[in-house]
Scaffold this active site. Structure first.
Site, PDB file in Angstrom:
ATOM      1  CG  ASP A 100      -3.623   1.284  -0.523  1.00  0.00           C
ATOM      2  OD1 ASP A 100      -3.640  -0.023  -0.752  1.00  0.00           O
ATOM      3  OD2 ASP A 100      -4.898   1.817  -0.262  1.00  0.00           O
ATOM      4  CG  HIS A 133       0.579  -1.606   1.317  1.00  0.00           C
ATOM      5  ND1 HIS A 133       0.709  -2.233   0.085  1.00  0.00           N
ATOM      6  CD2 HIS A 133      -0.249  -0.981   1.792  1.00  0.00           C
ATOM      7  CE1 HIS A 133      -0.297  -1.607  -0.392  1.00  0.00           C
ATOM      8  NE2 HIS A 133      -0.882  -0.625   0.582  1.00  0.00           N
TER       9      HIS A 133
END
Length: 282
Positions: free
Chosen positions: A99, A256
């Site tokens: 991220d 994710h």
């Protein structure tokens, strides 16, 4: 090592072992995580002989929460990573990021290739690939929240409603496991605890003036095809900004939150990638 410093800022870090002959891997977390997101991945790397350093980054460590959003631009964040490597006594290290940690890892590898032996980025592609996809695919719609985070005060208040319970529920809906979501949402109980993490978004106008450049070191990019934040187009464009050896891994069904949700697969991939880039003994 439990802490390290960069100037007046002090950072917490998870360290799997004291300095020794083994190689060092630095793992960088994203929003709204902390260094513990790498616990299972780091343990596997440590079993393979790596000393793993997983810091709580700027804005997350209690002793490293500057107020100015400009303090979260790329060059300042990269200086923290290099300060950690210096504190560990290593000139070169293996680097992984997820991220926002991936965005930072791209920058460190691009600007300081002499320090990075190999790069592994999770979920977020090279920043220039991401920006390009914003105007050529669905990525812009997926990233609407980045514009919302530019507002002062309101994002902190919105995420801290009901003591962060709503934030926890949102993270779970986005694919994060309940235990991790609950731990990260505790930061949202106090709006002030979110200011530093949100300043990573607010510093984007500053960071855009400091592009990462092309990546020369051996690089692996891992993307889950169920990622709700990063489009396939952005993932596919990533390789165009790597001039060194490059490998793209698509995890079928991966969300994710790869360090928390697919730690065994991630650990195996990082172990393989780092080993392939390890300098050969004369």
């Amino acid at each position: 090592m439990e802490r390290f410093s960069n100037g007046a800022l002090t950072f917490q870090v998870t360290d799997t072992g004291e300095a020794g002959p083994g190689p060092v891997a630095i793992l960088l977390h994203g929003f709204p995580q902390d260094g513990r997101c790498w616990d299972r991945v780091g343990a596997a790397l440590a079993e393979g002989g790596y000393r793993v350093l997983a810091p709580d980054l700027r804005g997350y460590s209690p002793g490293a929460r500057p107020a100015a959003r400009s303090a979260y631009r790329n060059s300042e964040l990269a200086a923290d990573v290099l300060a950690l490597a210096d504190a560990a006594g290593v000139e070169r290290f293996y680097l992984g990021g997820h991220d926002w940690g991936a965005a930072l890892a791209w920058y460190v590898a691009g600007r300081h290739p002499e320090r990075v032996t190999a790069l592994a980025a999770l979920s977020v592609p090279h920043p220039q690939a991401f920006v390009r996809a914003m105007v050529t695919s669905s990525q812009g719609a997926r990233s609407w929240y980045m514009a919302a985070c530019q507002l002062p005060f309101l994002p902190e208040r919105a995420l801290s409603r009901r003591g962060g319970q709503g934030f926890r529920d949102t993270l779970i809906r986005m694919g994060l496991d309940p235990v991790s979501a609950g731990r990260y949402a505790t930061r949202a109980q106090d709006p002030a605890g979110l200011r530093g993490p949100l300043n990573w978004y607010r510093a984007m106008p500053f960071s855009m003036r400091e592009p990462a450049g092309s990546i020369q070191v051996p690089t692996m990019f891992i993307w889950g095809n169920r990622d709700q934040f990063v489009s396939r187009a952005a993932a596919r464009l990533c390789g165009q900004y790597v001039t060194g050896p490059y490998r793209f891994i698509e995890l079928d069904g991966g969300s994710h939150w790869l360090p928390e949700r697919a730690p065994d697969r991630v650990a195996a991939l990082l172990t393989e990638h780092f080993a392939s880039a390890r300098p050969q003994s004369p």
